[in-house]
Every structure is written in C-alpha cells, then in structure tokens.
Design a protein around this motif. Sequence first.
Motif, short mmCIF file in Angstrom:
data_model
loop_
_atom_site.label_atom_id
_atom_site.label_comp_id
_atom_site.label_asym_id
_atom_site.label_seq_id
_atom_site.Cartn_x
_atom_site.Cartn_y
_atom_site.Cartn_z
N LEU A 85 0.77 -1.04 -0.14
CA LEU A 85 0.10 0.06 0.13
C LEU A 85 0.98 1.10 0.04
O LEU A 85 2.01 1.33 0.45
CB LEU A 85 -1.04 0.10 1.21
N VAL A 86 0.43 2.22 -0.61
CA VAL A 86 1.00 3.84 -0.89
C VAL A 86 0.20 4.68 0.27
O VAL A 86 -0.87 4.71 0.10
CB VAL A 86 0.96 4.10 -2.02
N GLY A 87 0.81 5.17 1.18
CA GLY A 87 0.29 6.18 2.01
C GLY A 87 1.01 7.47 1.92
O GLY A 87 2.12 7.57 1.51
N PHE A 88 0.35 8.70 2.03
CA PHE A 88 0.68 9.79 2.04
C PHE A 88 0.68 10.50 3.58
O PHE A 88 -0.46 10.34 4.25
CB PHE A 88 0.03 10.73 1.27
N ILE A 89 1.64 10.79 4.17
CA ILE A 89 1.64 11.71 5.38
C ILE A 89 2.06 12.91 5.57
O ILE A 89 3.08 13.32 4.62
CB ILE A 89 2.17 10.71 6.41
N GLY A 90 1.43 13.96 6.46
CA GLY A 90 2.27 15.13 6.08
C GLY A 90 1.22 16.13 7.06
O GLY A 90 -0.05 15.98 7.33
N GLY A 91 2.02 17.41 7.75
CA GLY A 91 1.28 18.28 8.28
C GLY A 91 1.68 19.49 7.73
O GLY A 91 2.97 20.16 8.07
N PRO A 92 0.90 20.17 6.75
CA PRO A 92 1.21 21.38 6.17
C PRO A 92 1.51 22.61 7.34
O PRO A 92 0.75 22.39 8.41
CB PRO A 92 0.07 21.94 5.46
N PRO A 93 2.52 23.42 7.05
CA PRO A 93 2.70 24.72 8.18
C PRO A 93 1.55 25.07 8.59
O PRO A 93 0.67 25.55 7.68
CB PRO A 93 3.83 25.53 7.34
N SER A 353 2.53 10.64 17.53
CA SER A 353 2.80 10.14 16.03
C SER A 353 2.79 8.56 16.26
O SER A 353 2.23 7.91 15.18
CB SER A 353 4.18 10.82 15.49
N SER A 354 3.45 8.21 17.17
CA SER A 354 3.62 6.49 17.14
C SER A 354 2.03 6.03 17.43
O SER A 354 1.92 5.02 17.02
CB SER A 354 4.52 6.42 18.57
N GLY A 355 1.34 6.37 18.41
CA GLY A 355 0.27 5.94 18.75
C GLY A 355 -0.82 5.87 17.43
O GLY A 355 -1.56 5.16 17.36
N VAL A 356 -0.86 7.14 16.86
CA VAL A 356 -1.50 7.19 15.36
C VAL A 356 -1.28 6.12 14.42
O VAL A 356 -1.95 5.49 13.75
CB VAL A 356 -1.48 8.82 14.90
N ALA A 357 0.13 6.25 14.25
CA ALA A 357 0.75 5.15 13.36
C ALA A 357 0.30 3.61 13.68
O ALA A 357 -0.17 3.10 12.70
CB ALA A 357 2.19 5.26 13.18
N ARG A 358 0.31 3.44 14.77
CA ARG A 358 -0.06 1.92 15.30
C ARG A 358 -1.48 1.95 14.85
O ARG A 358 -1.94 0.67 14.50
CB ARG A 358 0.24 1.95 16.71
N THR A 359 -2.32 2.90 15.36
CA THR A 359 -3.94 2.80 15.09
C THR A 359 -4.18 2.38 13.37
O THR A 359 -4.97 1.68 13.05
CB THR A 359 -4.40 4.00 15.53
N ILE A 360 -3.35 3.38 12.60
CA ILE A 360 -3.55 3.01 11.39
C ILE A 360 -3.13 1.86 10.78
O ILE A 360 -3.67 1.28 10.01
CB ILE A 360 -2.80 4.35 10.65
N HIS A 361 -1.96 1.39 11.19
CA HIS A 361 -1.50 -0.05 10.92
C HIS A 361 -2.38 -0.99 11.18
O HIS A 361 -2.64 -2.07 10.68
CB HIS A 361 -0.29 -0.22 11.66
N ASP A 362 -2.90 -0.77 12.67
CA ASP A 362 -3.90 -1.83 12.99
C ASP A 362 -5.26 -1.93 11.95
O ASP A 362 -5.86 -3.06 11.57
CB ASP A 362 -4.36 -1.79 14.51
N TYR A 363 -5.87 -0.79 11.53
CA TYR A 363 -6.68 -0.64 11.02
C TYR A 363 -6.67 -1.35 9.62
O TYR A 363 -7.42 -1.91 8.89
CB TYR A 363 -7.43 0.79 10.85
N LEU A 364 -5.39 -0.87 8.74
CA LEU A 364 -5.66 -1.32 7.63
C LEU A 364 -5.17 -2.99 7.52
O LEU A 364 -5.55 -3.81 6.76
CB LEU A 364 -4.13 -0.73 6.97
N THR A 365 -4.67 -3.45 8.63
CA THR A 365 -4.29 -4.71 8.67
C THR A 365 -5.58 -5.71 8.99
O THR A 365 -5.77 -6.72 8.27
CB THR A 365 -3.31 -5.11 9.86
N GLU A 366 -6.24 -5.10 10.05
CA GLU A 366 -7.62 -5.91 10.57
C GLU A 366 -8.74 -5.83 9.43
O GLU A 366 -9.42 -6.79 9.47
CB GLU A 366 -7.95 -5.27 11.85
#
Length: 371
Positions: A85-93, A353-366
């Motif tokens: 999968l390809v994801g974009f991540i970012g927080g514009p100024p 950021s770690s908690g959010v990344a884990r959440t996204i990873h779990d969601y995509l996996t589950e």
Amino acid sequence: MRVFSFFSGSGFLDLGFETNGFDVAFVNEFDPEFMRAYQYARQSMEIEPPEYGYYNGDVNVFLTDAEKRDELSRNMEAVRAQGELVGFIGGPPCPDFSIAGKNRGREGDNGRLSLSYINLIVQRQPDFFLFENVKGLWSTKRHRAFFEELKEMVHAAGYSTTERLTNALEFGAPQDRERALFFGIKNELLGEEHTGNEILNFPWLRYQVHTMDEINAYLWPENQDFEEGGERMMPDGIPEELTVQHWFERNHVETHPNAPHHFVPRAGLAKMQLYQEGDVSKKCYKRLHRWRYSPTAAYGNNEVHLHPYHARRLSAAEALAIQSLPEEFTLPPDMTLTAMFKTIGNGVPYMLSSGVARTIHDYLTEMNIEQ
C-alpha cells in the motif's frame, strides 16, 4: 506498507510510522536546515534512508512540474507493483490557522499549502493518507469552513475519511498539545465496508493511555518558589510518565548531545529567578514545573520556557524530551539555536505520532486491506 512524507520537518511524525510497521519511502521538506536535521537524526539512530530519496523544495512542484509529477507517480507504482500500500502523511505548516500564530487562514502563504497537500492527494491518489494540523483549522469557525471544503475535495476524489481532535497527553507525551488528525482511505479498498464517505469503525482510542477528564482530575502540584538546583519529591497520585522530570530523566538530558544548546537571555540571570516553578500564566515567560506536564512546546511568538529548577531557558535536549522523542534522537551540533527550537516546536510529539501510526497500521491490517 510504505509512506511518502511531505512537510516532513525533522521527521517527528515520520519516526512514529518508522517504528510501527511502515517504511518511509520518500521525504519532502522545504527548509534545508530541517532536512539536514532529518538526515542527521536518522543516521544517529541507524535508520535506513528512504528508497526514493529526499527532495528539499516546494511541495507544489509535484503539482506543476511534469518531470517531478511523473517521477512521484512512477515511484508510487513501483511500490504497488510489490503488492504494498502507498500512503501520504504530512502536516502542512500551520501558523495561519493557529490562534497564537498569524491566523490568516486559507489566504496565508502557509494556509495555501494545506490546499496544495489535498490537491496532491486528489491528483496522485495514494491508497490512504494522514493530514495533521493545529486545533484552529478544526475548531475555529472560519477555518473550519475551509477544512470542510478540503474534506469534500477528497470525498469527491473517492475517499472515505475520519477525523479527531486529540491531545498529545492522551498518548503519554508530557505536553498539552492539541492536534487535528484527518485520515482517509480509497473507497475501492474498502469494498463492501464502504458506506457513504465516513469511516465508522476507525479505532482512534485504541492506544490512548489517558483521557483528558482523568488528566484534569489529578491533583497536580501548585506553583512553588523557584530554587536554583532545588529538589522536590513527586507528589502522590499523579501519573509520573506525564511529568517533565520523568522525561528529563528518561532521556538523560544533562548528558544528551544537545544539552549545551540553549539560548542565553540578554537580561541575564536576575529575570530568570523571578518566576515561580510552575508559573505558566504569563504570555511570554513560562517556568515549567518538574512534576507537571509542559504547555505546548511552541517556542516562537516570544514564548520563552524556563527550566523548572535552573535559572535558564530549556535546552534543545530538554525540549526534545518534552516532545517525547527517544533519547537517541539528536540534532546537528552546528545547527543554529533558532533552527533547532523552530524544528522542535513545529514537530508532532513522538508518542502521539507513534500511537496514531499504530492505529492506522492496525486498521489497515484488520480490515485486510491490500493492493
């Protein structure tokens, strides 16, 4: 799963993804000093560089320059060809949406970059994306209208989304910092799970370790007279992991490579001694309390954070600890103090950021979402 990172700063958001099941395949950052700090920190942590490299420049080139646009598309397709999968991540100024910042909104130079990021998502069609920004974009009436327009753009482009206003404290960072988080995924990947444009089952709270109601109910210590080098025992009944002192000790800030890096005020020591430990009520000078959490670690706008029990400003090492970064994360020793504190203040707290990344990873996996 691989992510392409935009507005990367020194990579606090990226690090959360790198340590939770994602590979960062590409990094884009406009500020050359922030980019240099990103690369330096990864080298010190022995993290492999991104497969598709670094681009130090304006994100808009991926919208307007045919060569750069095509290169990005080819790299995305190369990832998908490997079944990933390809994801974009970012927080514009975000100063244009910040209450404490310029507050120019969508018309500001930085405000327009939020639209650029959304246009990039719409045009390049990553499988999923994360957009993070300040509370003001999500909660201020006139900025919220702009956010709703951005949301409609990605809905029209075939994405379902979910959003949440969260506080870094909820994920264990010792800092009162609210961030608006906006996650989207392509409808075609959801299959039968797709109903409307809202993701209904996203586990935002899975890695939340505290609630704000709980945090606000603790009996945090009151302000106390400043004492150079003084010692104070931790009060009973508060979560130690949310305190400044816990993170100072955890990161060994006194021997950290960035320990010497702090501003020396023109007014000298006298002014440093006037503020009580824990007095964060002033607009400018705020002295942290060792047994409380920090206010938002934003060091611009004349906001000066003082050490709890030393007559000086915080060091870069201490500021990195307040951003809940691992001890191994270091900034280049020859970086200017202004650039150091700006990149630290701009970053997303690592525990968030770690908690959010884990959440996204779990969601995509589950959800068993695959290419």
